[in-house]
Design a protein around this motif. Structure first.
Motif, PDB file in Angstrom:
ATOM      1  N   GLU A   1      -6.695  21.094  -2.446  1.00 25.46           N
ATOM      2  CA  GLU A   1      -6.523  19.659  -1.496  1.00 25.46           C
ATOM      3  C   GLU A   1      -7.749  19.016  -2.254  1.00 25.46           C
ATOM      4  O   GLU A   1      -8.812  19.002  -2.446  1.00 25.46           O
ATOM      5  N   GLN A   2      -6.953  17.602  -2.172  1.00 23.48           N
ATOM      6  CA  GLN A   2      -7.766  16.764  -2.625  1.00 23.48           C
ATOM      7  C   GLN A   2      -8.396  15.164  -1.586  1.00 23.48           C
ATOM      8  O   GLN A   2      -6.572  15.185  -1.011  1.00 23.48           O
ATOM      9  N   PRO A   3      -8.279  14.461  -1.746  1.00 24.98           N
ATOM     10  CA  PRO A   3      -8.094  13.301  -1.267  1.00 24.98           C
ATOM     11  C   PRO A   3      -6.916  12.564  -1.899  1.00 24.98           C
ATOM     12  O   PRO A   3      -6.743  11.982  -2.367  1.00 24.98           O
ATOM     13  N   ASN A   4      -6.796  12.150  -0.577  1.00 22.03           N
ATOM     14  CA  ASN A   4      -5.222  10.903  -0.547  1.00 22.03           C
ATOM     15  C   ASN A   4      -4.033  11.576  -1.693  1.00 22.03           C
ATOM     16  O   ASN A   4      -3.532  10.940  -2.368  1.00 22.03           O
ATOM     17  N   VAL A   5      -3.966  12.976  -1.728  1.00 20.76           N
ATOM     18  CA  VAL A   5      -3.534  13.455  -3.093  1.00 20.76           C
ATOM     19  C   VAL A   5      -2.536  15.026  -1.558  1.00 20.76           C
ATOM     20  O   VAL A   5      -3.331  15.755  -0.516  1.00 20.76           O
ATOM     21  N   ILE A   6      -1.275  15.349  -2.014  1.00 24.66           N
ATOM     22  CA  ILE A   6      -0.554  16.246  -1.049  1.00 24.66           C
ATOM     23  C   ILE A   6      -0.414  17.623  -2.043  1.00 24.66           C
ATOM     24  O   ILE A   6      -0.598  17.288  -2.586  1.00 24.66           O
ATOM     25  N   PRO A   7      -1.143  18.530  -0.860  1.00 24.03           N
ATOM     26  CA  PRO A   7      -1.425  19.905  -2.592  1.00 24.03           C
ATOM     27  C   PRO A   7       0.292  19.721  -3.017  1.00 24.03           C
ATOM     28  O   PRO A   7       0.411  19.834  -2.765  1.00 24.03           O
ATOM     29  N   ALA A   8      -0.004  20.742  -4.294  1.00 24.75           N
ATOM     30  CA  ALA A   8       1.679  20.633  -5.124  1.00 24.75           C
ATOM     31  C   ALA A   8       1.213  22.438  -4.330  1.00 24.75           C
ATOM     32  O   ALA A   8       1.355  23.176  -3.362  1.00 24.75           O
TER      33      ALA A   8
ATOM     34  N   GLY B   1     -14.595  16.248   4.632  1.00 29.65           N
ATOM     35  CA  GLY B   1     -13.869  15.887   3.695  1.00 29.65           C
ATOM     36  C   GLY B   1     -14.356  17.311   2.703  1.00 29.65           C
ATOM     37  O   GLY B   1     -14.617  16.367   1.940  1.00 29.65           O
ATOM     38  N   LYS B   2     -15.393  17.508   2.531  1.00 30.44           N
ATOM     39  CA  LYS B   2     -15.944  18.320   1.727  1.00 30.44           C
ATOM     40  C   LYS B   2     -15.309  19.723   1.493  1.00 30.44           C
ATOM     41  O   LYS B   2     -14.247  20.448   2.083  1.00 30.44           O
ATOM     42  N   THR B   3     -14.745  19.968   0.131  1.00 31.51           N
ATOM     43  CA  THR B   3     -13.824  20.730  -0.540  1.00 31.51           C
ATOM     44  C   THR B   3     -14.859  22.536  -0.060  1.00 31.51           C
ATOM     45  O   THR B   3     -15.515  22.347  -1.009  1.00 31.51           O
ATOM     46  N   ILE B   4     -14.384  23.075   0.029  1.00 31.27           N
ATOM     47  CA  ILE B   4     -14.778  24.558  -0.039  1.00 31.27           C
ATOM     48  C   ILE B   4     -13.365  25.672  -1.288  1.00 31.27           C
ATOM     49  O   ILE B   4     -12.784  25.624  -0.664  1.00 31.27           O
ATOM     50  N   PRO B   5     -14.286  26.395  -1.392  1.00 35.82           N
ATOM     51  CA  PRO B   5     -12.933  27.810  -1.836  1.00 35.82           C
ATOM     52  C   PRO B   5     -12.646  28.865  -0.769  1.00 35.82           C
ATOM     53  O   PRO B   5     -14.298  29.025   0.109  1.00 35.82           O
TER      54      PRO B   5
ATOM     55  N   LYS C   1      -3.072  37.924  -4.743  1.00 26.70           N
ATOM     56  CA  LYS C   1      -3.992  37.112  -4.272  1.00 26.70           C
ATOM     57  C   LYS C   1      -4.252  35.666  -4.899  1.00 26.70           C
ATOM     58  O   LYS C   1      -3.957  35.958  -6.298  1.00 26.70           O
ATOM     59  N   ILE C   2      -4.106  34.269  -4.535  1.00 24.75           N
ATOM     60  CA  ILE C   2      -5.073  33.563  -5.420  1.00 24.75           C
ATOM     61  C   ILE C   2      -5.935  33.177  -4.890  1.00 24.75           C
ATOM     62  O   ILE C   2      -6.549  33.248  -3.620  1.00 24.75           O
ATOM     63  N   SER C   3      -6.745  31.639  -5.041  1.00 21.25           N
ATOM     64  CA  SER C   3      -7.486  31.302  -5.540  1.00 21.25           C
ATOM     65  C   SER C   3      -7.362  29.815  -5.273  1.00 21.25           C
ATOM     66  O   SER C   3      -6.841  29.080  -6.258  1.00 21.25           O
ATOM     67  N   ARG C   4      -8.204  28.713  -3.836  1.00 19.74           N
ATOM     68  CA  ARG C   4      -7.668  27.653  -4.171  1.00 19.74           C
ATOM     69  C   ARG C   4      -8.872  26.539  -3.274  1.00 19.74           C
ATOM     70  O   ARG C   4      -9.601  27.270  -2.607  1.00 19.74           O
ATOM     71  N   GLU C   5      -9.116  25.482  -3.793  1.00 18.86           N
ATOM     72  CA  GLU C   5     -10.184  24.992  -2.736  1.00 18.86           C
ATOM     73  C   GLU C   5      -9.058  23.940  -1.161  1.00 18.86           C
ATOM     74  O   GLU C   5      -8.457  23.207  -1.857  1.00 18.86           O
ATOM     75  N   ILE C   6     -10.059  24.345  -0.429  1.00 16.19           N
ATOM     76  CA  ILE C   6      -9.406  23.084   0.904  1.00 16.19           C
ATOM     77  C   ILE C   6     -10.711  22.034   1.677  1.00 16.19           C
ATOM     78  O   ILE C   6     -11.633  22.161   0.836  1.00 16.19           O
TER      79      ILE C   6
ATOM     80  N   SER D   1       1.106  -0.936  -0.331  1.00 19.36           N
ATOM     81  CA  SER D   1       0.131   0.027   0.257  1.00 19.36           C
ATOM     82  C   SER D   1       0.887   1.773   0.330  1.00 19.36           C
ATOM     83  O   SER D   1       2.005   1.355   0.988  1.00 19.36           O
ATOM     84  N   GLN D   2       0.373   2.336  -0.268  1.00 20.35           N
ATOM     85  CA  GLN D   2       1.655   2.993  -0.788  1.00 20.35           C
ATOM     86  C   GLN D   2       0.266   4.651   0.123  1.00 20.35           C
ATOM     87  O   GLN D   2      -0.546   4.783  -0.008  1.00 20.35           O
ATOM     88  N   GLY D   3       1.256   5.858   0.367  1.00 20.34           N
ATOM     89  CA  GLY D   3       0.409   6.807   0.766  1.00 20.34           C
ATOM     90  C   GLY D   3       0.290   7.797  -0.224  1.00 20.34           C
ATOM     91  O   GLY D   3       0.377   7.370  -1.065  1.00 20.34           O
ATOM     92  N   PRO D   4      -0.469   9.088   0.477  1.00 17.75           N
ATOM     93  CA  PRO D   4      -0.962   9.870  -0.284  1.00 17.75           C
ATOM     94  C   PRO D   4       0.643  10.371  -1.476  1.00 17.75           C
ATOM     95  O   PRO D   4       1.254  10.887  -1.257  1.00 17.75           O
ATOM     96  N   ARG D   5      -0.032  10.618  -2.640  1.00 16.13           N
ATOM     97  CA  ARG D   5       1.451  11.220  -4.149  1.00 16.13           C
ATOM     98  C   ARG D   5       0.959  12.297  -4.406  1.00 16.13           C
ATOM     99  O   ARG D   5      -0.027  13.102  -3.358  1.00 16.13           O
TER     100      ARG D   5
END
Length: 243
Positions: A129-136, A98-102, A88-93, A59-63
């Motif tokens: 931010e996404q499930p099982n993904v480390i944010p860029a 577990g719900k994403t919000i802007p 100024k940046i816009s992103r989703e967290i 099993s692998q961790g988050p990418r």
């Protein structure tokens, strides 16, 4: 070198006991034996060693999401003096459910004096931010806007002055306003030849790793030669300069 040669468990059992099933010769008397029981395929299954060749992926961790790169244009004045830029940046967290919000954020970038084109400023994990993904990571790359007067060559500043042939021969005084608003006066008393450069030490770009040091200011000259001369002018030049 160690080598492993897997063999069927029943074959190994037969080699020692003369029959293939570990229960095949253990019937006993009085009907209490296990002959014909449900262990017909062998005590260890078809092949006890087969699992050693089973290469199931662990099993692998988050990418980690790939970095997001943006160009950050800066004037030569900004890179000379240093400045602060707010982006100024816009992103989703993701919230606790577990719900994403802007969301919107303000990032502060401190531009250091002397930074060059290509310098990178990284804000770790400021992507979506996404499930099982480390944010860029969010990366800003310094770009240098063209300047109307100066060009940059490494840590040096270069400027070209247009002068007449008479000014080149009789002397010329350079008047410049620096990138931080100071006035420079540089007299040149010698004759200015084509490809001549006047070098003014420590009037170039700051050096980030050595704040007390600067590059040089290099002054080049574009000499405008006359396209035609009258006979009288030619005679005067010959007398002035000699044959």
């Amino acid at each position: 070198m160690f080598r492993f040669n897997p063999r069927n468990a029943n074959d190994i059992f037969a080699e020692f006991f003369g029959y293939s099933s570990p229960f095949g010769g253990m019937g006993g008397t009085g009907g209490g034996g296990m002959r014909g029981s449900r262990f017909s395929s062998g005590m260890f299954g078809d092949d006890i060693f087969s699992s050693f060749g089973d290469s199931r992926p662990m099993s692998q961790g988050p990418r980690k999401a790939p970095p997001i790169e943006n160009t950050l244009p800066c004037s030569l004045e900004d890179l000379y003096k240093g400045t602060t830029k707010k982006m100024k940046i816009s992103r989703e967290i993701m919230d606790a459910s577990g719900k994403t919000i802007p969301v919107e954020e303000i990032l502060t970038i401190e531009i250091k004096p002397g930074w060059k084109k290509g310098t990178k400023i990284t804000f770790p994990e400021k992507g979506n931010e996404q499930p099982n993904v480390i944010p860029a990571d969010l990366v800003f790359i310094i770009d240098e806007k063209p300047h109307s007067k100066f060009t940059r060559e490494g840590n040096d500043l270069v400027v070209t002055q247009k002068i007449t042939l008479a000014e080149a021969l009789t002397g010329y005084t350079v008047h410049l306003t620096t990138l931080d608003g100071r006035s420079l006066t540089i007299p040149i008393n010698n004759a200015i030849q084509p490809n001549y450069e006047e070098v003014v030490p420590k009037e170039g770009m700051p050096i980030p790793k050595e704040p007390s040091k600067r590059g040089n200011l290099r002054i080049k000259f574009n000499i405008k030669f006359p396209t035609r001369l009258t006979a009288e002018q030619k005679s005067g030049i010959k007398k002035l300069l000699g044959s």
